[in-house]
Design a protein around this motif. Structure first.
Motif, PDB file in Angstrom:
ATOM      1  N   LYS A   1     174.827  45.389  33.567  1.00 32.85           N
ATOM      2  CA  LYS A   1     174.035  44.244  33.087  1.00 32.85           C
ATOM      3  C   LYS A   1     174.668  43.554  31.877  1.00 32.85           C
ATOM      4  O   LYS A   1     174.026  43.298  30.868  1.00 32.85           O
ATOM      5  CB  LYS A   1     172.608  44.686  32.732  1.00 32.85           C
ATOM      6  N   ARG A   2     175.935  43.222  32.003  1.00 35.04           N
ATOM      7  CA  ARG A   2     176.593  42.478  30.938  1.00 35.04           C
ATOM      8  C   ARG A   2     177.774  41.698  31.514  1.00 35.04           C
ATOM      9  O   ARG A   2     178.233  41.975  32.628  1.00 35.04           O
ATOM     10  CB  ARG A   2     177.066  43.408  29.816  1.00 35.04           C
ATOM     11  N   TRP A   3     178.245  40.725  30.734  1.00 33.53           N
ATOM     12  CA  TRP A   3     179.392  39.926  31.141  1.00 33.53           C
ATOM     13  C   TRP A   3     180.689  40.633  30.759  1.00 33.53           C
ATOM     14  O   TRP A   3     180.785  41.257  29.704  1.00 33.53           O
ATOM     15  CB  TRP A   3     179.345  38.549  30.482  1.00 33.53           C
ATOM     16  N   HIS A   4     181.684  40.515  31.630  1.00 31.03           N
ATOM     17  CA  HIS A   4     183.000  41.107  31.385  1.00 31.03           C
ATOM     18  C   HIS A   4     184.054  40.011  31.493  1.00 31.03           C
ATOM     19  O   HIS A   4     184.086  39.262  32.477  1.00 31.03           O
ATOM     20  CB  HIS A   4     183.305  42.191  32.419  1.00 31.03           C
TER      21      HIS A   4
ATOM     22  N   ARG B   1     172.050  37.341  32.237  1.00 30.81           N
ATOM     23  CA  ARG B   1     172.705  36.797  33.426  1.00 30.81           C
ATOM     24  C   ARG B   1     172.662  35.267  33.451  1.00 30.81           C
ATOM     25  O   ARG B   1     173.586  34.618  33.941  1.00 30.81           O
ATOM     26  CB  ARG B   1     172.019  37.358  34.690  1.00 30.81           C
ATOM     27  N   GLU B   2     171.593  34.681  32.951  1.00 33.41           N
ATOM     28  CA  GLU B   2     171.435  33.233  33.018  1.00 33.41           C
ATOM     29  C   GLU B   2     172.488  32.532  32.165  1.00 33.41           C
ATOM     30  O   GLU B   2     172.795  32.953  31.045  1.00 33.41           O
ATOM     31  CB  GLU B   2     170.035  32.832  32.537  1.00 33.41           C
ATOM     32  N   THR B   3     173.048  31.471  32.709  1.00 34.56           N
ATOM     33  CA  THR B   3     174.061  30.694  31.987  1.00 34.56           C
ATOM     34  C   THR B   3     173.613  29.242  31.887  1.00 34.56           C
ATOM     35  O   THR B   3     172.696  28.801  32.567  1.00 34.56           O
ATOM     36  CB  THR B   3     175.418  30.738  32.711  1.00 34.56           C
ATOM     37  N   GLY B   4     174.286  28.501  31.020  1.00 32.00           N
ATOM     38  CA  GLY B   4     174.132  27.057  31.005  1.00 32.00           C
ATOM     39  C   GLY B   4     173.332  26.504  29.858  1.00 32.00           C
ATOM     40  O   GLY B   4     172.281  27.031  29.493  1.00 32.00           O
ATOM     41  N   ASN B   5     173.873  25.464  29.269  1.00 35.60           N
ATOM     42  CA  ASN B   5     173.196  24.698  28.227  1.00 35.60           C
ATOM     43  C   ASN B   5     173.703  23.268  28.333  1.00 35.60           C
ATOM     44  O   ASN B   5     174.845  22.976  27.990  1.00 35.60           O
ATOM     45  CB  ASN B   5     173.498  25.277  26.850  1.00 35.60           C
TER      46      ASN B   5
ATOM     47  N   ALA C   1     178.118  26.378  33.159  1.00 36.74           N
ATOM     48  CA  ALA C   1     178.769  27.682  33.354  1.00 36.74           C
ATOM     49  C   ALA C   1     178.908  28.480  32.060  1.00 36.74           C
ATOM     50  O   ALA C   1     179.399  29.618  32.086  1.00 36.74           O
ATOM     51  CB  ALA C   1     180.152  27.478  33.973  1.00 36.74           C
ATOM     52  N   ARG C   2     178.472  27.945  30.945  1.00 37.98           N
ATOM     53  CA  ARG C   2     178.591  28.655  29.667  1.00 37.98           C
ATOM     54  C   ARG C   2     177.773  29.949  29.671  1.00 37.98           C
ATOM     55  O   ARG C   2     176.603  29.951  30.047  1.00 37.98           O
ATOM     56  CB  ARG C   2     178.070  27.785  28.527  1.00 37.98           C
TER      57      ARG C   2
END
Length: 253
Positions: free
Chosen positions: A130-133, A62-66, A54-55
């Motif tokens: 197109k961004r995280w809030h 948009r893509e998350t995760g590592n 979920a990072r």
């Protein structure tokens, strides 16, 4: 109709879940209880990897995760020692799905609302820009409340950003946050603010309203159910009188 509400403490924050629960009991026709930290109660071997997935990797992607080993190990430590965590934004809906899956089967019905207070910064993706809030709450089951989101998500007064720009022009770098907080006049909440618990009460009630009615927010800027996007608006809605607009005063007053 919500019949039970369970709040979960966030012991590393200034939020007092017991005080919030007492406030709720006076306003809702539901049994309100408090439990210790959600991530302690429902932790399992895969939960660190779920947080790693979920990072948010980039504020404009948009893509998350590592799930590299080092990241998963960090998440293990953050769950076990939350006072060491910080500096990461998580997809709020991704975290919500992970925590929802860990609610016991006999407590999953929507008449039993779970509200974990979290010490993580949560965000949602804005399809319009197109961004995280960053967000204070992510509604649903469970309803997540980000305590650091209360300080970081709503925009601060314009004078804060003007002082930030002035400092950068003179010194070439960004000023420490605590310097700005001490220098700028204007009403906004800061980390470990003594008003944290009081301000969060309305956000918990928004979660109840959402499950009960399908609509969480009120257009009246003076109402606890108003979803303010700027810090002065948070102060107005959550910390000043009246507590509710006329419509919601009939329901919760």
């Amino acid at each position: 109709m919500v019949e039970r509400i369970t709040l979960y403490r966030a012991p590393t924050t200034a939020a007092d879940a017991d005080e919030i629960a007492a406030w709720l009991r006076e306003r809702v026709d539901a049994a309100v209880t408090v439990r210790d930290r959600y991530l302690d109660r429902f932790v399992d071997d895969d939960l660190p990897a779920a947080f790693a997935r979920a990072r948010v990797l980039d504020p404009y992607e948009r893509e998350t995760g590592n799930e590299m080993l080092g990241i998963v190990r960090y998440e293990e430590r953050a769950i076990e020692h939350p006072e060491r965590a910080g500096g990461v934004i998580y997809d709020g809906q991704g975290v919500q799905r992970a925590l929802s899956a860990r609610i016991p089967a006999d407590e999953r019905d929507l008449d039993h609302l779970h509200v974990p207070l979290l010490d993580r910064v949560l965000g949602t993706w804005g399809a319009h820009d197109k961004r995280w809030h960053k967000r204070v709450n992510v509604l649903g089951q469970p309803a997540l409340l980000s305590v650091p989101g209360l300080f970081e998500a709503p925009a601060k007064p314009e004078a804060y950003y003007q002082a930030q720009q002035r400092h950068a022009m003179l010194s070439g770098d960004a000023p420490p946050r605590e310097v700005l907080e001490n220098q700028v006049d204007g009403e906004f909440l800061v980390d470990d603010d003594p008003r944290t618990t009081d301000a969060l009460k309305g956000y918990v009630l928004q979660a109840v309203e959402y499950l009960d009615t399908g609509s969480a927010f009120c257009d009246d800027e003076r109402c606890r159910l108003h979803n303010a996007h700027r810090q002065p608006g948070v102060i107005e809605a959550q910390l000043r009188q009246p507590t509710f607009c006329e419509t919601h005063a009939e329901r919760y007053g």
